[in-house]
Design a protein around this motif. Sequence first.
Motif, PDB file in Angstrom:
ATOM      1  N   SER A  40      42.949  25.413  64.227  1.00 37.43           N
ATOM      2  CA  SER A  40      41.598  25.336  63.701  1.00 37.43           C
ATOM      3  C   SER A  40      41.556  24.313  62.580  1.00 37.43           C
ATOM      4  O   SER A  40      42.537  24.062  61.898  1.00 37.43           O
ATOM      5  N   GLY A  41      40.382  23.725  62.375  1.00 37.56           N
ATOM      6  CA  GLY A  41      40.253  22.744  61.312  1.00 37.56           C
ATOM      7  C   GLY A  41      40.379  21.337  61.841  1.00 37.56           C
ATOM      8  O   GLY A  41      40.600  21.094  63.018  1.00 37.56           O
ATOM      9  N   THR A  42      40.230  20.383  60.960  1.00 36.33           N
ATOM     10  CA  THR A  42      40.296  18.982  61.339  1.00 36.33           C
ATOM     11  C   THR A  42      41.733  18.516  61.344  1.00 36.33           C
ATOM     12  O   THR A  42      42.619  19.170  60.788  1.00 36.33           O
ATOM     13  N   LEU A  58      45.847  20.179  58.782  1.00 40.14           N
ATOM     14  CA  LEU A  58      46.898  20.958  59.422  1.00 40.14           C
ATOM     15  C   LEU A  58      47.610  21.806  58.373  1.00 40.14           C
ATOM     16  O   LEU A  58      48.108  21.293  57.377  1.00 40.14           O
ATOM     17  N   SER A  59      47.664  23.094  58.631  1.00 39.87           N
ATOM     18  CA  SER A  59      48.291  23.994  57.673  1.00 39.87           C
ATOM     19  C   SER A  59      49.806  23.844  57.726  1.00 39.87           C
ATOM     20  O   SER A  59      50.371  23.461  58.754  1.00 39.87           O
ATOM     21  N   PRO A  60      50.482  24.164  56.637  1.00 35.93           N
ATOM     22  CA  PRO A  60      51.954  24.112  56.643  1.00 35.93           C
ATOM     23  C   PRO A  60      52.563  25.017  57.712  1.00 35.93           C
ATOM     24  O   PRO A  60      53.576  24.666  58.318  1.00 35.93           O
ATOM     25  N   ASP A  61      51.952  26.187  57.946  1.00 38.06           N
ATOM     26  CA  ASP A  61      52.471  27.097  58.968  1.00 38.06           C
ATOM     27  C   ASP A  61      52.404  26.468  60.353  1.00 38.06           C
ATOM     28  O   ASP A  61      53.344  26.578  61.156  1.00 38.06           O
ATOM     29  N   LEU A  92      55.002  23.448  64.963  1.00 36.75           N
ATOM     30  CA  LEU A  92      55.178  22.225  65.744  1.00 36.75           C
ATOM     31  C   LEU A  92      56.631  21.752  65.714  1.00 36.75           C
ATOM     32  O   LEU A  92      57.186  21.344  66.740  1.00 36.75           O
ATOM     33  N   VAL A  93      57.238  21.814  64.539  1.00 36.83           N
ATOM     34  CA  VAL A  93      58.631  21.375  64.403  1.00 36.83           C
ATOM     35  C   VAL A  93      59.561  22.285  65.208  1.00 36.83           C
ATOM     36  O   VAL A  93      60.451  21.814  65.930  1.00 36.83           O
TER      37      VAL A  93
END
Length: 245
Positions: A5-7, A11-14, A19-20
Amino acid sequence: MSQPSGTPEQLSPDFQKQLVIWAYVCAGSTAVFVWDILNNLRSEYSLLSRRRLSAATVGYFASRIATFVYVLGITFFTSYPLPDCAVAYTAFDAFFPIGVSGTASLFFFRVRAIFHRELLPTIIFGCLWLVVMASSITITVAAGGAIGVGDPTVCVVAVRVSAAFFGLSGIAITVYDTLVFFAISYRLVTNFQPEQRTPGEQIKVLFSGANLPAFSKSLFIDGQMYYMIAVVANIVTTVMDFVPS
């Protein structure tokens, strides 16, 4: 990895951590698969060049090639800033149903051989194979393509439906593998066990493979090992699909 969610700039740290981790999992899977290919290269060349081409051989190489392209493609998808995420994901994801169907077909041919091509097992497991193939296609249907987010660009999947929809394929594969395992085990055990055994003793032998001839016991143990690995992997994957991230 589904769309956050969001632009892209938010991107949130979580989510970045997810992704990593996902990229590492894909890279590890690809490395293991490449090692397996190299380790079996000689036997696979022999299978292709010295034996008559059969449906089982076609299914085997379809499974191997499609799975390799899929895991390699998804590794690039999760770890490299591709110029067109949507096109790349569509191309890579198209190989998923081929790989799953090819792998499932090998166990269909094994069941068919164990039951000496009897009509009823052929029909039952043929229909189950079609269910597995259809469920694997839901992965490509559920995903609405991919988009690039963040800076540098990271590709993520834009999901059309609930993420739990992705778990249908894992459930179908788990059920199919379970039925194949028990069907083959039952056939092997009943072919070489005396009829005077009690039901409890027969069930015990069904899981131990005791008193089987060497070849049949090898086939029995091989099936147990595959079943354990496949079911654990499918359960973990399915749980991840149903548990909100």
